[in-house]
Design a protein around this motif. Structure first.
Motif, short mmCIF file in Angstrom:
data_model
loop_
_atom_site.label_atom_id
_atom_site.label_comp_id
_atom_site.label_asym_id
_atom_site.label_seq_id
_atom_site.Cartn_x
_atom_site.Cartn_y
_atom_site.Cartn_z
N ALA A 279 -10.48 2.31 -6.91
CA ALA A 279 -11.15 2.52 -5.61
C ALA A 279 -10.29 2.04 -4.46
O ALA A 279 -10.53 2.43 -3.30
N SER A 280 -9.28 1.23 -4.73
CA SER A 280 -8.40 0.74 -3.67
C SER A 280 -7.68 1.88 -2.95
O SER A 280 -7.25 1.72 -1.80
N VAL A 281 -7.53 3.03 -3.61
CA VAL A 281 -6.94 4.20 -2.93
C VAL A 281 -7.81 4.57 -1.73
O VAL A 281 -7.30 4.83 -0.63
N ALA A 282 -9.12 4.59 -1.93
CA ALA A 282 -10.04 4.91 -0.84
C ALA A 282 -10.08 3.80 0.21
O ALA A 282 -10.18 4.09 1.42
N VAL A 283 -9.98 2.55 -0.23
CA VAL A 283 -9.97 1.42 0.72
C VAL A 283 -8.77 1.55 1.66
O VAL A 283 -8.91 1.44 2.89
N GLU A 284 -7.60 1.81 1.10
CA GLU A 284 -6.40 1.96 1.93
C GLU A 284 -6.53 3.16 2.85
O GLU A 284 -6.19 3.09 4.04
N MET A 285 -7.02 4.25 2.32
CA MET A 285 -7.14 5.47 3.11
C MET A 285 -8.03 5.23 4.33
O MET A 285 -7.74 5.71 5.44
N ARG A 286 -9.09 4.50 4.14
CA ARG A 286 -10.04 4.23 5.22
C ARG A 286 -9.39 3.44 6.36
O ARG A 286 -9.69 3.67 7.53
N THR A 287 -8.48 2.53 6.01
CA THR A 287 -7.83 1.72 7.04
C THR A 287 -6.61 2.42 7.64
O THR A 287 -6.17 2.07 8.74
N GLN A 288 -6.07 3.41 6.93
CA GLN A 288 -4.85 4.08 7.39
C GLN A 288 -5.12 5.22 8.36
O GLN A 288 -4.21 5.66 9.06
N GLU B 191 0.85 -1.19 0.00
CA GLU B 191 0.00 0.00 0.00
C GLU B 191 0.88 1.24 0.00
O GLU B 191 2.03 1.22 0.46
N THR B 192 0.36 2.32 -0.51
CA THR B 192 1.11 3.57 -0.53
C THR B 192 0.93 4.31 0.80
O THR B 192 -0.11 4.19 1.44
N PRO B 193 1.94 5.07 1.22
CA PRO B 193 1.85 5.77 2.51
C PRO B 193 0.79 6.87 2.52
O PRO B 193 0.51 7.49 1.49
N LEU B 194 0.23 7.11 3.68
CA LEU B 194 -0.61 8.26 3.95
C LEU B 194 0.05 9.00 5.09
O LEU B 194 0.04 8.53 6.23
N THR B 195 0.69 10.13 4.79
CA THR B 195 1.53 10.80 5.79
C THR B 195 1.14 12.26 5.94
O THR B 195 0.75 12.92 4.98
#
Length: 410
Positions: free
Chosen positions: A156-165, A21-25
């Motif tokens: 949509a996986s960008v939003a999926v990851e964001m939701r868990t991060q 997954e890509t970072p959310l920083t």
């Protein structure tokens, strides 16, 4: 939770076997600058330095085998090439003849011996037509960069990851729009989950296809397109993405000037060491326009890509200086007499720097035309310089904002 959300989450889980997954920083510099809690979803850090890998992965993993083909001059081509090699699928990638060599080489590197690159057409329309004709003749499967249900589901996986991060949902998400695959995928996922955060959609001013579609109530093809923001400058938003985006309030779609975007690219590179392509910088640049609306709020900007060709850096710097009012080009009508040039040089201010000087022609027996480029600080210096030129009797014309003359002369 609807079927779309379940499929998007399943696609995201499957991606973990292929790439992380890509970072959310949180970005402290942007947060301090705008008085907000600014976070970056770093899609520029995927293996191909853009989110396009996600849609390509999801669509190609569902295919029944056989060759795949696409038309792209950039990130979509690289995403498809990377997935061809990973999945063991043969691909034919059509690119315009005018595609920079760096992008061609990168696509070939990602695809290896699984990918054939064909250079067809000076403009993308011809390239796209060639790719579709090939699919019809050879029975290959055409993979659209955005107008495809599986591609949208993958983005949509960008939003999926964001939701868990994030432990706390953001107050606002800023996402760029080109063909609409990413923005539609994210919005569809949030809707399917039943919690839609506030969103702003960002387009380049010279490629505002979503704005045009919302005004018309359906996708329309733009008469003119500025291709500078090549990752988001799309003449027509996709039909499938628009079906999802059609109820977006028009006031939630921002159109950003390309030259100002160059300022943001430079700032992110020089201040934060983050390399963003023009489309990847759209969401960050939008913070300037959001202003008081984001103060004290948690904001996520999706930085969609970092495939920046550094050969473009001089052009980016040039456009940034002009937008900031720190560089101008003039044509001067100078008298052909000894000392005329010296008289002009003496009226330059201490911060005025001549960046270009060129005699164009003699416009009359006693006068000649000079093209001059001047860089200065602060921007207000130009008004003073123009006043001094008037006082000295020098006829001048500012070419900086004239797109036609700028292309021909500058």
């Amino acid at each position: 939770m609807t079927d779309f959300a379940a499929r998007a989450e399943a696609a995201t889980a499957a991606m973990r076997d292929v790439f992380a997954e890509t970072p959310l920083t949180r970005n402290d510099w942007l947060s301090d600058r705008f008085g907000a809690d600014v976070w970056l979803k770093r899609e520029d850090l995927t293996p191909v330095r853009s989110y396009k890998l996600r849609g390509a992965f999801n669509a190609m993993r569902k295919m029944d085998g056989g060759r795949v083909a696409c038309a792209s001059a950039g990130n979509h081509a690289q995403g498809v090439a990377w997935m061809c090699r990973h999945l063991g699928v043969d691909g034919v990638i059509f690119m315009p003849v005018t595609t920079p060599g760096q992008k061609i080489d990168k696509t070939r590197l990602f695809g290896g011996d699984r990918v054939e690159i064909r250079l067809v057409g000076d403009f993308f329309d011809a390239t796209l037509a060639a790719a579709k004709a090939f699919c019809a003749e050879a029975g290959a499967q055409f993979l659209s960069p955005f107008d495809d249900a599986d591609v949208i589901e993958g983005q949509a996986s960008v939003a999926v990851e964001m939701r868990t991060q994030m432990s706390t949902a953001p107050d606002l998400i800023v996402v760029p729009v080109g063909g609409g695959g990413l923005s539609a995928g994210m919005l569809a996922y949030f809707r399917a989950r039943g919690t839609v955060p506030e969103m702003r959609y960002v387009e380049p001013a010279g490629g505002a296809s979503l704005t045009a579609a919302l005004a018309a109530g359906q996708p329309v093809t733009l008469d003119r397109l500025d291709s500078f923001v090549d990752g988001a400058a799309v003449a027509r938003v996709g039909d499938r993405p628009f079906d999802i985006l059609r109820h977006v309030p028009p006031q939630h779609v921002l159109r950003l000037p390309e030259d100002r975007l160059c300022v943001t690219i430079q700032e992110m590179l020089n201040t934060e060491g983050i390399v963003l392509e023009p489309a990847g910088a759209l969401s960050v640049d939008a913070l300037r326009d959001l202003g008081p609306e984001i103060e004290g709020r948690r904001v996520v900007c999706v930085t969609t890509g970092g495939n920046f060709d550094f050969e473009r850096l001089p052009d980016v710097k040039e456009r940034a200086l002009r937008f900031a009012g720190l560089k101008k080009y003039y044509v001067l009508r100078m008298p052909q007499r000894p000392g005329a040039l010296r008289d002009f040089l003496e009226i330059l201010g201490p911060e005025d720097d001549i960046a270009r000087f060129e005699y164009l022609k003699k416009s009359a027996r006693n006068f000649g035309s000079v093209l001059i480029g001047i860089e200065t600080r602060p921007p207000g210096s130009f008004a003073a310089l123009e006043g001094r030129m008037d006082a000295l009797g020098i006829a001048w014309r500012d070419l900086t904002g004239d797109p036609l003359l700028g292309e021909l002369v500058i």
